[in-house]
Scaffold this active site. Structure first.
Site, PDB file in Angstrom:
ATOM      1  CE  LYS A  33      -7.274   3.163  30.919  1.00 47.96           C
ATOM      2  NZ  LYS A  33      -7.382   4.370  31.748  1.00 47.96           N
ATOM      3  CB  THR A  34      -9.255   3.062  26.279  1.00 45.29           C
ATOM      4  OG1 THR A  34      -8.546   3.863  27.214  1.00 45.29           O
ATOM      5  CG2 THR A  34     -10.566   3.727  25.948  1.00 45.29           C
ATOM      6  CD  GLU A 218      -7.489   6.259  34.668  1.00 47.77           C
ATOM      7  OE1 GLU A 218      -6.682   5.671  35.427  1.00 47.77           O
ATOM      8  OE2 GLU A 218      -7.140   6.900  33.668  1.00 47.77           O
ATOM      9  CD  GLN A 248      -0.674   4.569  34.624  1.00 51.42           C
ATOM     10  OE1 GLN A 248      -0.816   5.659  34.097  1.00 51.42           O
ATOM     11  NE2 GLN A 248      -0.952   3.438  34.003  1.00 51.42           N
ATOM     12  NE  ARG A 591       1.920   8.558  30.925  1.00 44.54           N
ATOM     13  CZ  ARG A 591       1.023   7.588  30.834  1.00 44.54           C
ATOM     14  NH1 ARG A 591       0.039   7.689  29.986  1.00 44.54           N
ATOM     15  NH2 ARG A 591       1.117   6.495  31.566  1.00 44.54           N
TER      16      ARG A 591
END
Length: 713
Positions: A33-34, A218, A248, A591
């Site tokens: 995503k980033t 986000e 999320q 995670r």
DNA sequence: TACTTTGTCCTTTTT
DNA sequence: GGACAAAGTA
């Protein structure tokens, strides 16, 4: 400097090079995503679609903003300061500083954090002689923030009963107090900025002309006000690139509204929805477990993570007899991992609530395993630092009543409660600040502040801080305290922080206040400081599931998977509370890169009482084929016989509780008039049976089962 | 006025 | 078990 578009997968590439229109990117956990966000920014600039100054990128945390800035700078040969990259609050602050006159704020307005906000509210309630039983300060704070986050001012509050009327009046009084003192809370930053843009057409047009491309990270965490702010800012001519993952969304309790994603798609007529479903983080079994778990949620936009990596090993599940047993086992596993060459810093230990860390810490400590606990106290939130900041705030603006009250008698200088009350009365009667009202009273303190102001006049910031700390008497005070040494260190550290601030923040940003002290105080309020000792040392990483979002570890332990703890008991009676808990579990699972441990304990000390917990339903929602039990699965044999005499209202017992007319507590229902709800309580039997249902915004209602025609949902 | 003791309440957290 | 606030004591 290259963008390396060739390393992107087709979906990532589609997102990065999306045409000039609104776009929604559903980015699953670990899907890059980033990278997509930062590459998109660089691509927009490099391809000449927009000048760097035409970009606005918004995140939630300073950390995310910093990372974005660093990564974009690495891809672009431009001064990153020209880019508006920041948090919602940081950007709102920037705009308000630039246009403070238009919004009726002093140039040096102070930002108060939640702690200060609560203190201000308590002070308000005391001053107005409000019964704190009826209107608890904390409740009022939630109410005020909640209203602000919906964009609602006191006069617009929807009044349904005496209670809301009372809250609305107190909200109005609170606003007056803030305005008088020149302080702004977090929600106010956004609301003021929103109102600025909505009222001032010229300014609004200016910004929406300027920011052609607005990128939001986000997106599932945005609240209603942030959504409307973005909408306003985009106007008719800008394009919003929203990245988020509805699975999320774990911050509903602080106003986040997942519904914004669906609304965005509709309101903005989004034609471009890209799903990033390829996961580059976890092995197959871990993803399968996450997918299976989250499929139990109903309101999803829909997404399925996959990986080209192998299945990996099964998830390892452990049942402890007690929380201590769980901790003992964790220590052994960690020691084994270390023997096999795993670095401690690549191991994450996750838990639902902070209280759980104590037992684990104890076990780790006694086996000399280094660990680092995330969350908890931040640098600028420590009491001694806040005290020093209060002195600085008084230097910057003596009318800051919060700061005044915080340190007028700290260190103690004989100014007692009675004197302070007298000053407060005078202040109220004459609408003065406490500092001004203290004429003839609290002389020692007044003189101290006045001398201090004169003394630091014209000094560079670090010296201002140094002199203030020295003159405050805080250091002498902490010297007499047993554990004062660390506090004194932190005060010295504050001087260093000021030095670093001056050196780093160098070129003033657009909209940055000219006065360095105000800038520093703003920095302290907006960025609590992730500053912790022992950084860099190889240590086990411990944190709540919430703070783990966005991180990844080779090995992850999810502890305390028990009914009542995870899912948390309080979530059961919240509308959609269980789904949020499940998303939380989903975040936790995703995670892990290679190995995932799940553990629960039969008994646990909580609030000073032994609780007997049954395993979390989430353990049953993961396919057994993916798991390897280290202890017999859900052993029937309990190590201890529950002693219910000491357990008040044990949650698991309540959950298994009796049927009431075909319903049970925690069940989701549908009502023809009130819509969806969840059963919170029940009483009576047969035709007399009544249930209490939480209908969210519609409120809490008692309904007779025989009359209400509730449907199981 | 300042320090000590007792009573109450417990998620999650960033800005 | 621990934080915090109100009540109690020197």
């Amino acid at each position: 400097m290259s963008l390396h578009l060739e390393y992107l997968n087709p979906e990532q590439l589609a997102a990065v090079t999306a045409p000039d229109e609104h776009a929604l990117i559903l980015a699953g956990a670990g899907s890059g995503k980033t990278r997509v966000l930062t590459t998109r920014i660089a691509w927009l600039v490099k391809s000449g679609r927009v000048a760097p100054s035409g970009i606005l990128a918004v995140t939630f945390t300073n950390k995310a903003a910093r990372e974005m800035l660093t990564r974009v700078s690495a891809m672009l040969p431009v001064n990153p300061r020209g880019l508006w990259i920041g948090t919602f609050h940081g950007l709102a602050n920037r705009m308000l500083r630039m246009h403070h006159r238009e919004v009726g704020l002093p140039a040096t307005f102070t930002i108060v954090d939640s702690q200060d906000q609560l203190a201000a509210i308590k002070r308000l309630l005391k001053g107005m002689n409000v019964d704190e039983e009826r209107f608890p300060a904390r409740e009022l704070m939630y109410f005020i923030s909640g209203q602000k986050e919906e964009g609602v001012r006191p006069r617009e509050v929807r009044i349904t009963d005496e209670m809301t009327k009372g809250y609305a009046d107190l909200y109005a009084a609170y606003e007056e107090q803030c305005q008088r003192e020149g302080v702004v809370d977090f929600a106010e930053l956004l609301l003021r900025c929103f109102e600025l843009l909505s009222r001032n057409e010229i300014l609004r047009d200016h910004y929406s002309q300027r920011f052609r491309h607005i990128l939001v990270d986000e997106f599932q965490d945005t609240n209603r006000l942030q959504y409307r702010w973005l909408k306003l800012l985009a106007g008719r001519s800008s394009f919003i690139f929203a990245v988020g993952d509805d699975d999320q969304s774990i911050y509903r309790f602080r106003g986040a509204n997942v519904g914004n994603m669906a609304d965005f798609e509709r309101d903005f007529n989004v034609r471009k929805v890209v799903r990033l479903e390829q996961n580059y983080r976890s092995h197959g079994n871990i993803l399968d477990a996450a997918n299976a778990l989250i499929s139990n949620n109903r309101n999803r936009l829909g997404k399925n993570l996959w990986t080209s990596a192998g299945q990996g090993e099964p998830l390892r599940v452990f049942e402890g007899e007690s929380d201590n047993d769980e901790a003992r086992w964790l220590v052994e596993e960690v020691q084994a991992l270390v023997r096999d060459g795993t670095r401690l810093s690549h191991v994450g230990v996750l838990y639902r609530s902070n209280a759980q860390s104590r037992v684990l810490e104890h076990a780790l400590f006694s086996h000399a395993i280094p660990y680092r606990v995330y969350g908890g106290q931040r640098f600028f939130e420590r009491a001694e630092v806040k005290h020093a900041l209060a002195y600085l705030r008084l230097v910057a603006s003596p009318d800051d009543d919060n700061a005044f009250l915080r340190v007028v008698n700290f260190p103690t200088r004989g100014i007692g409660a009675r004197t302070i009350e007298q000053v407060q009365d005078t202040a109220r009667q004459n609408s003065l600040s406490l500092f001004k009202a203290a004429e003839g009273k609290a002389v020692v303190f007044k003189k101290l502040i006045e001398d201090l102001r004169a003394e630091v006049q014209g000094l560079p910031l670090p010296e201002v801080v140094e002199v203030t700390v020295a003159r405050s008497g805080l250091i002498e005070h902490y010297k007499t305290e047993r554990e004062g040494a660390e506090r004194i260190q932190n005060l010295e550290e504050l001087v260093n922080a000021a030095t670093a601030f001056v050196q780093e923040e160098r070129v003033p940003e657009e909209g940055e206040p000219a006065d360095p002290l105000t800038a520093f105080l703003t920095h302290a309020a907006l960025e609590a400081g992730e500053h912790q000792a022992g950084d860099g040392q190889d240590a086990l990483q411990m944190m709540t599931v919430h703070s783990a979002k966005g991180l990844e570890f080779d090995v992850v332990f999810i502890t305390g998977l028990e009914e009542g703890l995870f899912p948390h008991e309080q979530s059961i009676t919240e509308l959609d509370g269980l789904e949020e808990e499940r998303r939380l579990a989903y975040v936790a699972i995703t995670r892990a890169r290679h190995r995932l441990y799940l553990s629960h304990a039969q008994t646990r000390m909580l609030h000073g009482q032994t609780r007997y917990n049954i395993p979390s339903r989430f353990l049953e929602e993961i396919p057994q084929a993916l798991m390897k039990w280290l202890t017999p699965r859900f052993s029937k044999k309990r190590a201890f016989e529950p002693d219910f005499s000491r357990t008040k209202e044990a949650f698991p017992l309540k959950r298994q509780s009796r049927d009431i007319g075909g319903f049970r507590i925690g069940q989701n229902v549908m009502h023809s008039k009130f819509g969806p709800g969840v059963i919170v309580d029940a009483e009576g039997q047969g035709t007399d049976a009544r249930v209490q249902v939480n209908f969210g915004n519609q409120g809490l209602k008692w309904l007779a089962v025989s009359v209400a025609k509730l449907q199981a949902a």
